[in-house]
Motif scaffolding. Sequence first.
Motif, PDB file in Angstrom:
ATOM      1  N   ALA A 166       0.830  -1.207   0.000  1.00 40.65           N
ATOM      2  CA  ALA A 166       0.000   0.000   0.000  1.00 40.65           C
ATOM      3  C   ALA A 166       0.866   1.260   0.000  1.00 40.65           C
ATOM      4  N   GLU A 167       1.981   1.226   0.727  1.00 42.09           N
ATOM      5  CA  GLU A 167       2.879   2.385   0.745  1.00 42.09           C
ATOM      6  C   GLU A 167       3.434   2.671  -0.639  1.00 42.09           C
ATOM      7  N   ARG A 168       3.839   1.631  -1.337  1.00 38.61           N
ATOM      8  CA  ARG A 168       4.398   1.829  -2.678  1.00 38.61           C
ATOM      9  C   ARG A 168       3.320   2.346  -3.637  1.00 38.61           C
ATOM     10  N   ALA A 169       2.112   1.789  -3.522  1.00 36.06           N
ATOM     11  CA  ALA A 169       1.032   2.233  -4.396  1.00 36.06           C
ATOM     12  C   ALA A 169       0.673   3.690  -4.117  1.00 36.06           C
ATOM     13  N   ALA A 170       0.634   4.081  -2.833  1.00 34.52           N
ATOM     14  CA  ALA A 170       0.288   5.464  -2.480  1.00 34.52           C
ATOM     15  C   ALA A 170       1.348   6.440  -2.986  1.00 34.52           C
ATOM     16  N   ALA A 171       2.617   6.011  -2.963  1.00 34.62           N
ATOM     17  CA  ALA A 171       3.702   6.872  -3.449  1.00 34.62           C
ATOM     18  C   ALA A 171       3.761   6.909  -4.971  1.00 34.62           C
ATOM     19  N   GLY A 172       3.056   5.973  -5.614  1.00 36.77           N
ATOM     20  CA  GLY A 172       3.127   5.853  -7.066  1.00 36.77           C
ATOM     21  C   GLY A 172       4.128   4.794  -7.458  1.00 36.77           C
ATOM     22  N   LEU A 173       3.671   3.748  -8.130  1.00 39.46           N
ATOM     23  CA  LEU A 173       4.569   2.661  -8.497  1.00 39.46           C
ATOM     24  C   LEU A 173       5.671   3.179  -9.403  1.00 39.46           C
ATOM     25  N   HIS A 174       6.880   2.693  -9.138  1.00 35.75           N
ATOM     26  CA  HIS A 174       8.010   3.088  -9.980  1.00 35.75           C
ATOM     27  C   HIS A 174       7.768   2.623 -11.409  1.00 35.75           C
TER      28      HIS A 174
ATOM     29  N   PHE B  98       7.059   2.941 -21.384  1.00 32.69           N
ATOM     30  CA  PHE B  98       7.263   3.485 -20.035  1.00 32.69           C
ATOM     31  C   PHE B  98       6.155   2.927 -19.155  1.00 32.69           C
ATOM     32  N   THR B  99       6.502   1.959 -18.308  1.00 36.32           N
ATOM     33  CA  THR B  99       5.488   1.141 -17.656  1.00 36.32           C
ATOM     34  C   THR B  99       5.871   0.819 -16.215  1.00 36.32           C
ATOM     35  N   ALA B 100       4.851   0.452 -15.423  1.00 43.19           N
ATOM     36  CA  ALA B 100       5.084  -0.038 -14.066  1.00 43.19           C
ATOM     37  C   ALA B 100       5.382  -1.535 -14.052  1.00 43.19           C
ATOM     38  N   ASP B 101       5.316  -2.165 -15.201  1.00 43.77           N
ATOM     39  CA  ASP B 101       5.572  -3.611 -15.293  1.00 43.77           C
ATOM     40  C   ASP B 101       7.073  -3.861 -15.375  1.00 43.77           C
ATOM     41  N   VAL B 102       7.755  -3.564 -14.274  1.00 39.99           N
ATOM     42  CA  VAL B 102       9.213  -3.673 -14.178  1.00 39.99           C
ATOM     43  C   VAL B 102       9.549  -4.541 -12.955  1.00 39.99           C
ATOM     44  N   PRO B 103      10.789  -5.057 -12.872  1.00 41.35           N
ATOM     45  CA  PRO B 103      11.118  -6.046 -11.835  1.00 41.35           C
ATOM     46  C   PRO B 103      10.772  -5.648 -10.404  1.00 41.35           C
ATOM     47  N   CYS B 104      10.990  -4.381 -10.010  1.00 39.97           N
ATOM     48  CA  CYS B 104      10.738  -3.998  -8.618  1.00 39.97           C
ATOM     49  C   CYS B 104       9.265  -4.087  -8.255  1.00 39.97           C
TER      50      CYS B 104
ATOM     51  N   ARG C  22      -5.210  -9.873  -1.207  1.00 39.27           N
ATOM     52  CA  ARG C  22      -5.938  -9.791  -2.477  1.00 39.27           C
ATOM     53  C   ARG C  22      -6.365  -8.351  -2.759  1.00 39.27           C
ATOM     54  N   ARG C  23      -6.798  -7.632  -1.729  1.00 37.78           N
ATOM     55  CA  ARG C  23      -7.182  -6.221  -1.930  1.00 37.78           C
ATOM     56  C   ARG C  23      -5.969  -5.373  -2.313  1.00 37.78           C
ATOM     57  N   ALA C  24      -4.834  -5.634  -1.662  1.00 42.09           N
ATOM     58  CA  ALA C  24      -3.630  -4.851  -1.959  1.00 42.09           C
ATOM     59  C   ALA C  24      -3.158  -5.055  -3.394  1.00 42.09           C
ATOM     60  N   LEU C  25      -3.387  -6.246  -3.935  1.00 39.29           N
ATOM     61  CA  LEU C  25      -2.938  -6.531  -5.301  1.00 39.29           C
ATOM     62  C   LEU C  25      -3.710  -5.737  -6.347  1.00 39.29           C
ATOM     63  N   ALA C  26      -4.867  -5.213  -5.980  1.00 36.30           N
ATOM     64  CA  ALA C  26      -5.632  -4.433  -6.944  1.00 36.30           C
ATOM     65  C   ALA C  26      -4.836  -3.217  -7.421  1.00 36.30           C
ATOM     66  N   ASP C  27      -3.976  -2.687  -6.563  1.00 37.71           N
ATOM     67  CA  ASP C  27      -3.155  -1.536  -6.947  1.00 37.71           C
ATOM     68  C   ASP C  27      -2.027  -1.922  -7.899  1.00 37.71           C
ATOM     69  N   PHE C  28      -1.768  -3.221  -8.042  1.00 39.26           N
ATOM     70  CA  PHE C  28      -0.715  -3.698  -8.941  1.00 39.26           C
ATOM     71  C   PHE C  28      -1.295  -4.279 -10.218  1.00 39.26           C
ATOM     72  N   ASP C  29      -2.527  -3.910 -10.541  1.00 41.68           N
ATOM     73  CA  ASP C  29      -3.143  -4.357 -11.783  1.00 41.68           C
ATOM     74  C   ASP C  29      -2.318  -3.835 -12.957  1.00 41.68           C
ATOM     75  N   GLY C  30      -2.030  -4.698 -13.896  1.00 40.13           N
ATOM     76  CA  GLY C  30      -1.177  -4.330 -15.027  1.00 40.13           C
ATOM     77  C   GLY C  30       0.269  -4.714 -14.836  1.00 40.13           C
ATOM     78  N   VAL C  31       0.625  -5.151 -13.627  1.00 41.48           N
ATOM     79  CA  VAL C  31       1.970  -5.669 -13.363  1.00 41.48           C
ATOM     80  C   VAL C  31       1.915  -7.186 -13.437  1.00 41.48           C
ATOM     81  N   SER C  32       2.821  -7.777 -14.185  1.00 44.17           N
ATOM     82  CA  SER C  32       2.805  -9.230 -14.361  1.00 44.17           C
ATOM     83  C   SER C  32       3.608  -9.915 -13.256  1.00 44.17           C
ATOM     84  N   ALA C  33       3.149 -11.106 -12.873  1.00 40.05           N
ATOM     85  CA  ALA C  33       3.899 -11.930 -11.926  1.00 40.05           C
ATOM     86  C   ALA C  33       4.951 -12.717 -12.690  1.00 40.05           C
ATOM     87  N   ILE C  34       6.126 -12.869 -12.111  1.00 41.38           N
ATOM     88  CA  ILE C  34       7.215 -13.547 -12.790  1.00 41.38           C
ATOM     89  C   ILE C  34       7.680 -14.732 -11.954  1.00 41.38           C
TER      90      ILE C  34
END
Length: 396
Positions: free
Chosen positions: A116-124, A164-170, A196-208
């Motif tokens: 949640a902290e990373r999402a609030a700050a804006g995903l890198h 230019f995307t948030a779908d990066v390793p970090c 599961r709720r926290a993952l909603a902020d990572f929509d568009g980021v792929s799991a590796i």
Amino acid sequence: MNSRPIPPTLLLRERRPRECRLARADVDFLLAEHRAHVEVVPTRERGRYRLTPLGHVGTIVAPRRRLVIRPKIPLVNLFHLLDPTTPVPVVEDRTHAVAGAEALDFLGARLVRLLAERAAAGLHRGYAERSSRGAFLQGRLDVPAQLRSSAARKDMLHGVWDDFTADVPCNQVPRAVAELVLRSPLTGATARAAVRRALADFDGVSAIDLGPDAFALALPDRLTEAYRPLLDLCRLLADALAPGEAPGRSACPAFLIDMGRVFEGYVTRALADDPRLTVEVQPRRVANEPAPGQPDIHVRPDVVLMREGRPEAVVDAKWKSLAGSPLVTEDVYQALAYCSALGVGRGVLVYPGRRDRAWTYRIAAAPVTLVIHTLRVVGGREALRRGVRRLSRSFR
């Protein structure tokens, strides 16, 4: 998630042997999948074995028994070592029908907070190379791909561009670890829903795939330093859940925390969080003078204290009991080797204890001082914080 009934629970304590009866299927499973976590030794009585946990705590679900391994310190103190900043949940240090998942749920809650902290700050965001093919060129022409397919489809253009995307390793690593937590049947319902709720902020980021390369690519740099606590937690969770993810015969879930790594992280944070200290965490240093045709000798202590750009002291944390003596021979050799390799005059070995103490040894034949320090890990939170402050002050 898993309808399999909970098998009978066997309660163990870290590093303490216990004799018990085990079915042959459980013995074979532990020897095949958890030899590094639990020592299994037969006794003279048929079907009876001596089990000794080897520095890991958590839960192992075997074919017919469920092993819950408690730490040698109270659970509330384990939670403090894992995260000194999070309020400790109210738990009882005993076993019952669903015991053993407290640490996983605690870390799951911390994962939710850091996500949640990373999402609030804006995903890198960063640039990732994308490819396309179609009747129209997107981006620049992908010449190798175009040459490979030109014979088959001359009307198909292969393009490549930087997105230019948030779908990066970090971001990919935390998402993959969150999904790993969700897959584990040992995760409690409340923690599962929060993740599961926290993952909603990572929509568009792929799991590796969480191999070593994934964590290497996600290592924090100048732009992603704020991700370090999250990525450190991800590494701990990925390693703890890895035994239950093994393919093949290992169909039973597990969650096993390496207490050596937990204590190492606790000591490292204590020093790194002191603004008056300059520390390098697990630096990989070459110890030898370069020689053509020879491989280098590398050393990697837990922490190196720096002063004016030069190493001044090395610190290594050991999750071991001193058992009445402040000296553990192999650890002393290691600390002295670090001092010699890095050219520093002070080596410090930090062990867990019930109170804070220090022994100082000046080496007769070398300009080196060796300090053996016990850091309190049992007691109230304020007492533990005082111990951390004392340790930190000793380096100023």
